[in-house]
Motif scaffolding. Structure first.
Motif, short mmCIF file in Angstrom:
data_model
loop_
_atom_site.label_atom_id
_atom_site.label_comp_id
_atom_site.label_asym_id
_atom_site.label_seq_id
_atom_site.Cartn_x
_atom_site.Cartn_y
_atom_site.Cartn_z
N ARG A 90 0.83 -1.20 0.00
CA ARG A 90 0.00 0.00 0.00
C ARG A 90 0.87 1.26 0.00
NH1 ARG A 90 -2.74 -1.42 3.94
NH2 ARG A 90 -4.44 -2.44 2.82
N GLU A 91 1.95 1.22 0.75
CA GLU A 91 2.86 2.36 0.81
C GLU A 91 3.52 2.61 -0.54
OE1 GLU A 91 6.96 3.68 3.17
OE2 GLU A 91 5.69 2.07 3.97
N VAL A 92 3.95 1.53 -1.21
CA VAL A 92 4.56 1.67 -2.54
C VAL A 92 3.56 2.22 -3.53
CG1 VAL A 92 5.60 0.42 -4.48
CG2 VAL A 92 6.22 -0.19 -2.13
N ALA A 93 2.33 1.74 -3.46
CA ALA A 93 1.29 2.20 -4.39
C ALA A 93 0.97 3.67 -4.18
CB ALA A 93 0.03 1.35 -4.22
N GLU A 94 0.90 4.10 -2.92
CA GLU A 94 0.55 5.49 -2.62
C GLU A 94 1.67 6.46 -2.99
OE1 GLU A 94 -0.46 5.40 1.48
OE2 GLU A 94 -2.47 4.55 1.16
N GLU A 95 2.91 5.99 -2.98
CA GLU A 95 4.03 6.85 -3.34
C GLU A 95 4.07 7.12 -4.83
OE1 GLU A 95 7.52 4.99 -1.90
OE2 GLU A 95 7.23 5.63 0.19
#
Length: 261
Positions: A90-95
């Motif tokens: 989720r963190e990678v996607a949001e970045e």
């Protein structure tokens, strides 16, 4: 020429059979099929982690096959065990960036896998409940602290209601009630409220997925509701409120503050 056509037909036939098998596994997942899916998804997650940060991956992973097996076991164990992986994706996607789309796709695959796994577990539980599973009932003068007042255990529901009626409602400051004790070998073995002062504890019960899906618990809720409805009839006052899952205990005094239904 004919040989080439026949060879091509055989290839198409194999591909169609493979697609059919994939559809059947998705629509009727077995434990074996679920493990195969977990293995494939674990390998995809491992590849993504390596491509996204090869140096960091190398620092933390010594054996990729072991890492894949660990991911597979986490997926099969359930949501809490794979939450860290989901947070990472989720963190990678949001970045944003080059890997955002791939991270989102993998996150969606995990969510779909978890839903399939949960549905399969529910279906197996409903179709094959534990042979030795049982449920008993208890009556407590104080439901919050059962051991502080009058307590009766290992009862049928009918026995529990009979004892419940004999306990004066205002004997102590506690709230009297009836609870169930599920014994099915799960982590949810133990006592849990079923009804307090004439009110079904359905809200609390439904918060626990295992109780929501347990045939024994749901039958207890249904039987308790029926007995509560009969209570109003026995005392000559239809004071049972379906909207509140409750009946008025004032009925045994032939005074119903809620008025007739």
């Amino acid at each position: 020429m004919i040989d080439a056509i026949e060879e091509q037909m055989q290839i198409l036939h194999k591909e169609r059979n493979a697609e059919k098998e994939q559809i059947e596994v998705k629509n009727n997942p077995s434990r074996e099929g679920l493990e195969d899916t977990a293995q494939k998804l674990a390998a995809e997650l491992d590849s993504f982690a390596y491509e996204f940060d090869p140096y960091g991956y190398g620092d933390e992973v010594e054996d990729r096959s072991v890492a894949v097996d660990d991911l597979k076991n986490q997926l099969l164990a359930g949501d809490s065990h794979v939450q860290g992986v989901k947070d990472y994706l989720r963190e990678v996607a949001e970045e944003g960036g080059e890997y955002a789309g791939q991270a989102s796709a993998l996150l969606a695959e995990i969510n779909e896998f978890e839903l399939t796994s949960q549905n399969m577990e529910v279906e197996q539980t409903l179709q094959n409940p534990a042979a030795d599973a049982q449920i008993t009932f208890y009556v407590a003068e104080c439901m919050e602290f059962p051991n502080l007042g009058e307590l009766h255990e290992n009862l049928t529901l009918q026995e529990a209601f009979a004892i419940y009626d004999r306990i004066p409602a205002k004997r102590m400051n506690g709230i009297k009630g009836i609870g169930f004790e599920l014994k099915d070998g799960s982590i949810y073995d133990g006592q849990f409220p079923l009804m307090e002062t004439g009110r079904l504890a359905t809200d609390a019960i439904d918060l626990v997925e295992h109780y929501r899906e347990s045939p024994l618990v749901q039958q207890a809720v249904s039987d308790c509701r029926d007995l509560l409805e009969q209570k109003g009839t026995e005392y000559g006052i239809r004071c049972f409120r379906w909207s509140q899952n409750t009946y008025c205990e004032e009925a045994d005094k032939e005074v119903c503050t809620g008025g007739p239904a």
